[in-house]
Design an enzyme around this catalytic site. Sequence first.
Site, mmCIF file in Angstrom:
data_model
loop_
_atom_site.group_PDB
_atom_site.id
_atom_site.type_symbol
_atom_site.label_atom_id
_atom_site.label_comp_id
_atom_site.label_asym_id
_atom_site.label_seq_id
_atom_site.Cartn_x
_atom_site.Cartn_y
_atom_site.Cartn_z
ATOM 1 N N GLU A 1 -2.375 2.506 12.938
ATOM 2 C CA GLU A 1 -2.011 1.183 13.453
ATOM 3 C C GLU A 1 -0.592 1.272 13.990
ATOM 4 O O GLU A 1 0.210 2.076 13.521
ATOM 5 C CB GLU A 1 -2.083 0.128 12.335
ATOM 6 C CG GLU A 1 -3.516 -0.212 12.003
ATOM 7 C CD GLU A 1 -3.702 -1.448 11.144
ATOM 8 O OE1 GLU A 1 -2.830 -1.736 10.298
ATOM 9 O OE2 GLU A 1 -4.733 -2.123 11.311
ATOM 10 N N CYS B 1 0.801 -1.223 0.000
ATOM 11 C CA CYS B 1 0.000 0.000 0.000
ATOM 12 C C CYS B 1 0.834 1.273 0.000
ATOM 13 O O CYS B 1 0.455 2.282 -0.560
ATOM 14 C CB CYS B 1 -0.931 -0.015 1.205
ATOM 15 S SG CYS B 1 -0.046 -0.313 2.745
HETATM 16 P P1 NAP Z 1 -10.440 -4.768 -0.957
HETATM 17 O O1 NAP Z 1 -10.934 -5.339 -2.230
HETATM 18 O O2 NAP Z 1 -10.945 -3.445 -0.535
HETATM 19 O O3 NAP Z 1 -10.781 -5.880 0.160
HETATM 20 C C1 NAP Z 1 -10.362 -5.743 1.497
HETATM 21 C C2 NAP Z 1 -11.218 -6.613 2.383
HETATM 22 O O4 NAP Z 1 -12.555 -6.114 2.397
HETATM 23 C C3 NAP Z 1 -11.329 -8.063 1.914
HETATM 24 O O5 NAP Z 1 -11.357 -8.910 3.030
HETATM 25 C C4 NAP Z 1 -12.658 -8.063 1.194
HETATM 26 O O6 NAP Z 1 -13.228 -9.347 1.086
HETATM 27 C C5 NAP Z 1 -13.474 -7.161 2.093
HETATM 28 N N1 NAP Z 1 -14.658 -6.557 1.502
HETATM 29 C C6 NAP Z 1 -15.009 -6.442 0.198
HETATM 30 N N2 NAP Z 1 -16.184 -5.787 0.090
HETATM 31 C C7 NAP Z 1 -16.594 -5.481 1.353
HETATM 32 C C8 NAP Z 1 -17.735 -4.802 1.900
HETATM 33 N N3 NAP Z 1 -18.686 -4.296 1.132
HETATM 34 N N4 NAP Z 1 -17.807 -4.669 3.243
HETATM 35 C C9 NAP Z 1 -16.839 -5.158 4.056
HETATM 36 N N5 NAP Z 1 -15.744 -5.812 3.585
HETATM 37 C C10 NAP Z 1 -15.625 -5.969 2.252
HETATM 38 O O7 NAP Z 1 -8.859 -4.667 -0.940
HETATM 39 P P2 NAP Z 1 -7.803 -5.752 -1.440
HETATM 40 O O8 NAP Z 1 -7.889 -5.819 -2.930
HETATM 41 O O9 NAP Z 1 -7.964 -6.993 -0.646
HETATM 42 O O10 NAP Z 1 -6.403 -5.110 -0.984
HETATM 43 C C11 NAP Z 1 -5.701 -4.179 -1.746
HETATM 44 C C12 NAP Z 1 -5.935 -2.772 -1.236
HETATM 45 O O11 NAP Z 1 -5.615 -2.706 0.143
HETATM 46 C C13 NAP Z 1 -5.052 -1.732 -1.894
HETATM 47 O O12 NAP Z 1 -5.801 -0.589 -2.193
HETATM 48 C C14 NAP Z 1 -4.012 -1.417 -0.835
HETATM 49 O O13 NAP Z 1 -3.424 -0.153 -0.954
HETATM 50 C C15 NAP Z 1 -4.803 -1.567 0.407
HETATM 51 N N6 NAP Z 1 -3.931 -1.814 1.571
HETATM 52 C C16 NAP Z 1 -3.733 -0.811 2.480
HETATM 53 C C17 NAP Z 1 -2.883 -1.000 3.565
HETATM 54 C C18 NAP Z 1 -2.643 0.097 4.576
HETATM 55 O O14 NAP Z 1 -2.129 -0.198 5.656
HETATM 56 N N7 NAP Z 1 -2.967 1.343 4.297
HETATM 57 C C19 NAP Z 1 -2.241 -2.222 3.730
HETATM 58 C C20 NAP Z 1 -2.459 -3.225 2.795
HETATM 59 C C21 NAP Z 1 -3.315 -3.008 1.720
HETATM 60 P P3 NAP Z 1 -12.844 -10.303 -0.169
HETATM 61 O O15 NAP Z 1 -11.495 -9.945 -0.644
HETATM 62 O O16 NAP Z 1 -12.868 -11.656 0.408
HETATM 63 O O17 NAP Z 1 -13.879 -10.020 -1.182
#
Ligand code: NAP
Length: 486
Positions: A460, A281
């Site tokens: 965090e 991220c």
């Molecule tokens: P994501 O698609 O937003 O998913 C994150 C989590 O949310 C997953 O467990 C997902 O489930 C769940 N989710 C999906 N729709 C939801 C809803 N409507 N309500 C509640 N939960 C829901 O993100 P990702 O693709 O997994 O991760 C990549 C992103 O994370 C990037 O944008 C990255 O920058 C960010 N990130 C940020 C940090 C930080 O510390 N700032 C650290 C790591 C990653 P499913 O995947 O099982 O559908």
Amino acid sequence: MTQCYRNYIHGKFVDNTTGETFEVINPATGEVVYEVQVADETVQQAAIESARKGFAQWSAMMPVERSRILYKAVALLREQNDELARLESIDTGKPIQETIAVDIVTGADAIEFFAGLAASIEGNQQDLGGDFYYTRREPLGICAGIGAWNYPIQIACWKAAPALACGNSMIFKPSEETPMGAMQLAQVFTRAGMPDGVFNVVHGDGRVGAWLAEHEAIAKVSFTGEVGTGKKVMAAASNTLKDVTMELGGKSPLIVFQDADIEEAVSAAMLGNFYSQGEVCTNCTRVFVHEAVFDAFMQQLLERTQNNIIAGDPLHPDTNLGALISAKHRDLVLDYIEQGKQEGATLAYGGSAIQPHSAPGGYFVEPTIFTDCSDDMTIVKQEIFGPVMSVLRFSDEQEVIQRANNTSYGLAAGLMTRDVRRAHRVVHQLQAGICWVNSYGASPAEMPVGGYKLSGIGRENGIETLKHFTQLKAVYLGMNKLESPF
Ligand code: NAP
């Protein structure tokens, strides 16, 4: 037959009633490695009931007792480091040389850090001329953790550590793509002697996440993921006015000044774009290089990218570039690369999918470097979450600060310079929650991390986070006779 994992509720794996499952694919082979049961209504209800009981028992314990159990979990995580790293590499496609050195280690570090703080959470007291008040920092109750797929076990640890140290219980939903790490952590906690129900794991897609965000029994949601999903989670949480922590995406700048050590600047740029195949991220996907050192920087960057990157089987110790999380995500990254070319950026290196000999079925993309980029190009504006670096020229300090801040994100920023005054002057003007000077990506448990602007809310790690997992109660003591006009 592939193994089928279940939801981890009240210290054990439990069956759902619908029989609904999903498959987990190893991104380095494209093959299904195991299946997981979805948390249906029966499991969801059991998770809440269990977390209620877990909270009652855990929050009533002496903080130092909680601390001892958390320390035990740290020791178990460290003992199991290599095996957990192997499982994490199979789930995520990340090189084992990373997961062995970073993923479990930094997760354990956070638990250790907060275990050390558990017994020092205290309130204050003030005299009011006879009467006085004091404050108590109390836990929130049942907290939900929702994790992304890029650092699954680390994210689970970073959320569980402060939540549990403060006396809360947690229901954690890992990403459907990488559910193994959270299940392993739950079992470690049980083996460490944690009461049942303090850390439950529920599986499923966004629907299970949405259920957690909405549920009235849950006091807080700590979410890591994309900005768009974060907005949905926050909207759902608003119905019950839940507290939220949002760790979201970024499009962070790295600024290389003319007096920087070029070798270190190239190291920072490569670490901040190619580590974890770019799925980090905080990545510095916009690398601003001063025009006086631009050619020297590019020469070394291209040479080192060509000679030092080894893509292949993530379980091979020499591999330092793994597979992207899914075929869908690989195609998304390739689409961004195509857009970069179409919008006029020069593809200086890479740009294609690859099939390494040791992992021909995996979702690999070459490390990719664009030059001749302008600030309004799609690849410079949007989070790609793959190994795609945009290099931009600049000539003036104020100009580069303005360009670095010209984004709706504000997660991180880095700068490379030997001038100590410039370093602080620039850092103080950058709109980012995490700033690195002559470094990039290090995130020790002691340091609070989180985003400005659309990159997040709350923090965090660091002592600061204790505030985000407790609520303050003020208690007024009347020591004098209560006066009343009635
Ligand atoms: P994501 O698609 O937003 O998913 C994150 C989590 O949310 C997953 O467990 C997902 O489930 C769940 N989710 C999906 N729709 C939801 C809803 N409507 N309500 C509640 N939960 C829901 O993100 P990702 O693709 O997994 O991760 C990549 C992103 O994370 C990037 O944008 C990255 O920058 C960010 N990130 C940020 C940090 C930080 O510390 N700032 C650290 C790591 C990653 P499913 O995947 O099982 O559908």
